[in-house]
Design an enzyme around this catalytic site. Structure first.
Site, PDB file in Angstrom:
ATOM      1  N   ALA A  51       0.799  -1.228   0.000  1.00 14.71           N
ATOM      2  CA  ALA A  51       0.000   0.000   0.000  1.00 14.71           C
ATOM      3  C   ALA A  51       0.836   1.285   0.000  1.00 14.71           C
ATOM      4  O   ALA A  51       0.652   2.152  -0.872  1.00 14.71           O
ATOM      5  CB  ALA A  51      -0.957  -0.031   1.189  1.00 14.71           C
ATOM      6  N   ASP A 234      -4.053  -2.293   4.066  1.00 12.46           N
ATOM      7  CA  ASP A 234      -4.258  -1.548   2.817  1.00 12.46           C
ATOM      8  C   ASP A 234      -5.294  -0.443   2.973  1.00 12.46           C
ATOM      9  O   ASP A 234      -5.260   0.546   2.244  1.00 12.46           O
ATOM     10  CB  ASP A 234      -4.660  -2.501   1.693  1.00 12.46           C
ATOM     11  CG  ASP A 234      -3.463  -3.325   1.270  1.00 12.46           C
ATOM     12  OD1 ASP A 234      -3.172  -4.333   1.938  1.00 12.46           O
ATOM     13  OD2 ASP A 234      -2.785  -2.921   0.306  1.00 12.46           O
TER      14      ASP A 234
HETATM   15  O1  MRU Z   1      -1.286  -7.192  -3.241  1.00  8.53           O
HETATM   16  P1  MRU Z   1      -0.184  -6.544  -2.473  1.00  8.53           P
HETATM   17  O2  MRU Z   1       1.070  -7.350  -2.436  1.00  8.53           O
HETATM   18  O3  MRU Z   1       0.024  -5.118  -2.893  1.00  8.53           O
HETATM   19  O4  MRU Z   1      -0.735  -6.509  -0.978  1.00  8.53           O
HETATM   20  C1  MRU Z   1       0.069  -5.944   0.017  1.00  8.53           C
HETATM   21  C2  MRU Z   1      -0.507  -6.098   1.367  1.00  8.53           C
HETATM   22  O5  MRU Z   1      -1.604  -6.568   1.552  1.00  8.53           O
HETATM   23  C3  MRU Z   1       0.291  -5.544   2.502  1.00  8.53           C
HETATM   24  O6  MRU Z   1       0.100  -6.309   3.653  1.00  8.53           O
HETATM   25  C4  MRU Z   1      -0.165  -4.117   2.778  1.00  8.53           C
HETATM   26  O7  MRU Z   1      -0.122  -3.361   1.594  1.00  8.53           O
HETATM   27  C5  MRU Z   1       0.666  -3.465   3.799  1.00  8.53           C
HETATM   28  S1  MRU Z   1       2.279  -3.152   3.159  1.00  8.53           S
HETATM   29  C6  MRU Z   1       3.127  -2.192   4.182  1.00  8.53           C
END
Ligand code: MRU
Length: 340
Positions: A51, A234
């Site tokens: 995110a 997110d």
């Molecule tokens: O699909 P992604 O890899 O972008 O998902 C990322 C996540 O769900 C993380 O846990 C979230 O973005 C937190 S990252 C600091």
């Protein structure tokens, strides 16, 4: 201050270099982008993911758009940049950091003296603020873990997913520097952020980790080896409901069953103040090809796949939400409004 071992994004002064996370851990290769459409594609195809990282990338994407359209005597460059902001906003739907960053960039663009230099300053501030928030959360989260011996994390929330250091993985880095702790990472199917990215990133820092299959989490908790599950986010609703990588909700339910505490670590840029609860969060559905083995993909196949890539954990299952502005214990009792 701890050093940053890996950077998912590098601003060169005229382009954005993006570490292609699809190829890790086998290949460490940066792609270079000089326009917003390229950055939007890098986000949509998950070359850059996580995110905070996609919010930062989008900020630099707006700068690239300004560089492209505001050269010479071009009239109407702001409209072209606005059109590019709309393209960037369509790259992924769930992580609110993307929209928070684009709103900040749009506000600068709307100023009467808007200039590419001001947009760059804003993008660099979004980037620097995220790194600072991660270090702060690392310390605040580690303070809660004084007696912890075993931690389980999900997805990748480290330097790869942020401006640097990480959210949940930042807390893990901080606590590891204070006390012996055993770190478990689950694979995080189907994209394998845990197996491909998290254990690799920890190894870069010399931090040992034990990888488990997602389906081993209940049995691991039953063994008593885990005191806390620690995850990123997110999008967090005002009542504390938290969208994060698919499988997070399962871990929270399992943690409740086994008396394991559950920590969410996220900067306040991940809080969506406009939504009351997690029911209002759009959950991204990705293509079934990310889940189905290629042999099932023949035309007319009877096999399909359902591939939501996030889920929502109710606040009632969360023991603590750690942000750079402070910690909310038992968020179901008060939500996150006091952080505003
Ligand atoms: O699909 P992604 O890899 O972008 O998902 C990322 C996540 O769900 C993380 O846990 C979230 O973005 C937190 S990252 C600091």
């Amino acid at each position: 201050m701890n050093k940053l071992t890996v950077q998912s994004l590098q601003w060169t002064g005229s382009t954005l270099k993006v570490l292609d996370q699809r190829q890790l851990p086998d290949t460490c290769r940066y792609d270079e982008y000089s326009d917003a459409a390229g950055v939007a594609d890098a986000i949509a195809t998950m070359r850059v993911r996580g995110a905070p990282a996609i919010g930062i990338a989008a900020g630099y994407g707006v700068v690239l758009s300004a560089y492209q359209h505001c050269s010479g005597v071009s009239e109407g460059w702001r409209q072209r940049v606005t059109a590019d902001i709309e393209i960037l906003a369509k790259s992924r739907p769930t992580a609110v950091n993307l929209f928070t960053a684009l709103d900040q960039m749009s506000a600068v663009l709307a100023q009467s003296d808007a200039a590419p230099a001001a947009l760059l300053a804003c993008a660099e501030k979004i980037h620097a603020d995220d790194i600072a928030a991660n270090y702060k959360m690392g310390e605040l989260g580690a303070d809660l873990l004084a007696n912890a011996k075993g931690l389980l994390t999900h997805c990748n929330t480290g330097a790869l997913a942020t401006g640097g250091y990480g959210t949940a993985l930042g807390v893990i880095r901080s606590v590891y520097s204070r006390q012996p702790v055993h770190i478990y990472a689950d694979e995080t199917r189907p994209w394998l952020q845990g197996a491909r990215l998290t254990v690799w990133e920890l190894a870069q820092d010399g931090i040992p980790a034990t990888l488990i299959a997602d389906s081993a989490a209940a049995w691991l908790m039953k063994s008593g080896a885990v005191d806390w599950v620690i995850v990123g986010a997110d999008r967090i609703a005002a009542n504390g409901d938290t969208a994060n990588k698919i499988g997070t909700y399962s871990l929270a339910v399992l943690a409740k069953q086994h008396g394991v505490k559950f920590m969410v670590v996220a900067p306040t840029t991940t809080i969506d103040w406009a939504i009351e609860n997690g029911g209002e969060i759009t959950i991204e559905q990705r293509h079934q090809n990310e889940l189905l083995p290629a042999c099932y993909l023949t035309e007319g196949s009877l096999v399909s796949a359902w591939n939501p890539v996030f889920d929502v954990t109710p606040a009632a299952l969360i023991s603590a939400i750690v942000t750079e502005r402070g910690v909310i214990l038992n968020p179901s009792e008060q939500g996150v409004g006091s952080l505003k």
